[in-house]
Design a protein around this motif. Structure first.
Motif, PDB file in Angstrom:
ATOM      1  N   SER A  99      90.929 -73.875   0.106  1.00  0.00           N
ATOM      2  CA  SER A  99      92.429 -74.094   0.616  1.00  0.00           C
ATOM      3  C   SER A  99      92.960 -72.993   1.555  1.00  0.00           C
ATOM      4  CB  SER A  99      93.336 -73.768  -0.531  1.00  0.00           C
ATOM      5  OG  SER A  99      94.537 -74.037  -0.262  1.00  0.00           O
ATOM      6  N   VAL A 149      91.775 -78.080   1.760  1.00  0.00           N
ATOM      7  CA  VAL A 149      93.192 -78.356   1.620  1.00  0.00           C
ATOM      8  C   VAL A 149      93.894 -77.570   2.661  1.00  0.00           C
ATOM      9  CG1 VAL A 149      95.130 -77.984   0.228  1.00  0.00           C
ATOM     10  CG2 VAL A 149      93.008 -78.452  -0.900  1.00  0.00           C
ATOM     11  N   HIS A 151     100.923 -81.518   7.452  1.00  0.00           N
ATOM     12  CA  HIS A 151     101.185 -82.178   6.093  1.00  0.00           C
ATOM     13  C   HIS A 151     101.574 -83.557   6.339  1.00  0.00           C
ATOM     14  CE1 HIS A 151     102.183 -83.082   2.113  1.00  0.00           C
ATOM     15  NE2 HIS A 151     103.600 -83.112   2.637  1.00  0.00           N
ATOM     16  N   SER A 191      99.572 -86.837   5.199  1.00  0.00           N
ATOM     17  CA  SER A 191      99.997 -87.557   4.350  1.00  0.00           C
ATOM     18  C   SER A 191     100.963 -88.885   4.799  1.00  0.00           C
ATOM     19  CB  SER A 191     101.268 -86.829   3.292  1.00  0.00           C
ATOM     20  OG  SER A 191     102.215 -86.265   4.111  1.00  0.00           O
ATOM     21  N   SER A 237      92.966 -82.702   2.347  1.00  0.00           N
ATOM     22  CA  SER A 237      94.350 -83.316   1.803  1.00  0.00           C
ATOM     23  C   SER A 237      95.325 -82.083   2.078  1.00  0.00           C
ATOM     24  CB  SER A 237      94.175 -83.124   0.193  1.00  0.00           C
ATOM     25  OG  SER A 237      93.269 -81.997  -0.285  1.00  0.00           O
ATOM     26  N   HIS A 257      99.448 -79.948   1.736  1.00  0.00           N
ATOM     27  CA  HIS A 257     100.620 -79.739   0.675  1.00  0.00           C
ATOM     28  C   HIS A 257     101.765 -78.691   1.753  1.00  0.00           C
ATOM     29  CE1 HIS A 257     102.966 -77.993  -2.454  1.00  0.00           C
ATOM     30  NE2 HIS A 257     102.827 -76.923  -2.315  1.00  0.00           N
ATOM     31  N   GLN A 264      96.459 -79.745  -5.290  1.00  0.00           N
ATOM     32  CA  GLN A 264      95.666 -80.924  -4.704  1.00  0.00           C
ATOM     33  C   GLN A 264      94.408 -80.939  -5.011  1.00  0.00           C
ATOM     34  OE1 GLN A 264      96.698 -83.007  -2.553  1.00  0.00           O
ATOM     35  NE2 GLN A 264      98.830 -82.396  -2.472  1.00  0.00           N
TER      36      GLN A 264
END
Ligand SMILES: *Cc1c(COP(=O)(O)O)cnc(C)c1O
Length: 463
Positions: free
Chosen positions: A252, A278, A288, A292, A358, A360, A396
């Motif tokens: 991350s 991440v 992000h 997303s 992914s 956040h 995540q």
């Protein structure tokens, strides 16, 4: 090894020429023509290596003929000798299968030292060999400037000019730059904001006629390929220490310009078993939104408690786009040229990105809570950037069996404001080598937001 532009229309360059250039002439960024790949057997052989020896193995294939093995080893030795921890990038466990990779043991307490200590040594070596003297010019909102100055202060063939927005960087950040009193280091406090600083640097690169004959500008921002390359090393180091290649490891990464996490993506492409990367952002959430919602529209800048990630557009994202579009420079150029509508990735490209990434987004309120919660659960003090990465990892992560590594990009003493909000009574002393920072003499020049005045200052300083 040859380097090519992400927009497909600039000449390909050698490693050395790539390092000593800014943007490619077509406006793109340089990337290697092909990536070196490490086999499972080779990765197994990295177990237990010293950081510097591992760095040599990872970096050597990127360099080609431009440096001998001996020269590269020497550059790497010098780059990491000023780190205050003999493991260079130590891992600390904070929860079951959760680890912090501490990247803040370099001279300026942020991960940027990994790349900029190396870049300074590399510049020095290449320029001496060529008998050339260059001018480094860069803009900073805080961390890049001090790391670049520390990287270049001992380089005989460089004069370095760093512009920061006057009264808009923290005192620790300013003093880390202005207390370096070397003759080749010049700090300009510009009466403007960070964008003004950046625009001034851009304009200077575009027309370098203000420089004395025979001098040219060289870039130290994260578009410089050597910075990304140096950052690939610590992904291998962490993963191998946690059991790769037998184990898959996830990361991350608190992200601004997409430089640090892009290095993780490259490590994966080079054979390191990484399942998940991440992307951790603050309120400046373009990355992000892109992952997303396929929304890549720039939004106004928000000033946050994690200022090193306060950006509107991530310049290194273009390097990922180049891969997502099957290394088709024309397609990348077309995608970026059409400014009439917000950028949307084609379906296949977005799907490919989501297989790895992914994301956040986190606001300041939660960041402060995470700093407090982590201290209460493990007595571990996070800086605000790292706190975003930790929370992103926890939200995540897909597998509790695979180790999750959160990259710690700065020492908490560098961002005392966020820490004080979380833990008002907690003292955060500066590391030993920085005590005395507040008593040292400072040197900087305050200049108006006026290109001619800045150029005049630089020309006089170089005369
Ligand atoms: C620069 C910086 C970041 C962002 O790194 P990128 O490579 O731009 O994504 C995160 N945290 C800290 C402390 C930084 O200095």
């Amino acid at each position: 090894m040859k380097y090519i532009s992400t927009r497909g229309r600039a000449p390909s360059l050698s490693f050395a020429d790539t390092v000593l250039t800014g943007l490619a002439s077509d406006g793109g960024l340089y990337v290697p023509e092909s990536l070196p790949k490490f086999s499972v057997e080779e990765i197994r052989g990295m177990a237990g290596l010293d950081y510097r020896e591992l760095a040599f193995r990872i970096i050597q294939p990127f360099v080609g003929e431009d440096l001998s093995d001996e020269e590269l080893r020497e550059i790497i030795q010098r780059s990491y000798k000023n780190f205050r921890h003999s493991a260079v990038a130590p891992l600390v466990q904070t929860d079951t299968n959760e680890w912090i990779l501490e990247l803040f043991h370099g001279p300026t307490l942020a991960f940027k030292d990994f790349a900029l200590q190396f870049l300074g040594q590399l510049f020095d070596h290449l320029l001496k060999k060529r008998g050339e003297r260059v001018v480094v010019m860069g803009a900073t909102s805080g961390d890049t400037g001090s790391a670049a100055i520390e990287g270049c202060r001992h380089c005989d063939n460089i004069d370095i000019f760093i512009l920061h927005p006057h009264n808009r960087v923290s005192e620790v950040q300013r003093r880390q730059m202005t207390t370096v009193l070397s003759d080749n280091v010049f700090n300009i406090a510009l009466e403007g904001n960070f964008d003004d600083c950046q625009n001034m640097v851009k304009a200077s690169f575009a027309d370098q006629s203000f420089l004395p004959d025979g001098r040219r500008l060289v870039a130290v921002n994260s578009i410089n390929w050597a910075r990304i390359m140096a950052q690939i090393v610590y992904y291998f180091y962490a993963a191998v220490n946690l059991g790769a290649p037998e184990k898959t490891v996830n990361f991350s990464v608190p992200t601004g310009n997409f430089g640090d996490i892009f290095a993780g993506y490259l490590a994966r492409q080079m054979g390191l078993p990484i399942d998940q990367l991440v992307i951790a952002t603050n309120a400046n959430d373009i990355l992000h939104r892109c992952i997303s919602d396929n929304d890549h529209s720039p939004k106004p800048l928000v000033h946050s408690l994690s200022p090193s990630m306060d950006i509107m557009v991530s310049s290194n994202f273009e390097r990922l786009l180049f891969d997502l579009y099957d290394r088709d420079g024309e397609a990348v150029a077309a995608l970026l040229a059409d400014r009439s509508a917000p950028m949307h990735l084609k379906e296949g490209a977005l799907k490919k990105a989501r297989e790895v990434f992914s994301s956040h987004r986190q606001d300041d309120l939660r960041t402060v809570e995470v700093i407090r919660e982590m201290f209460e659960s493990s007595e571990y003090l996070l800086d605000p950037h790292t706190a975003i990465g930790v929370e992103a990892a926890r939200r995540q992560r897909k597998s509790s069996q695979q180790p999750m590594v959160c990259l710690s990009t700065a020492h908490p003493a560098k961002f005392p404001e966020a820490v004080a909000r979380a833990l008002p009574t907690q003292k955060i002393p500066l590391p030993t080598h920085m005590q005395g920072l507040f008593e040292r003499e400072e040197r900087m020049r305050v200049l108006p937001n006026d290109l001619a005045k800045v150029h005049e200052f630089i020309a006089t300083a170089l005369a």
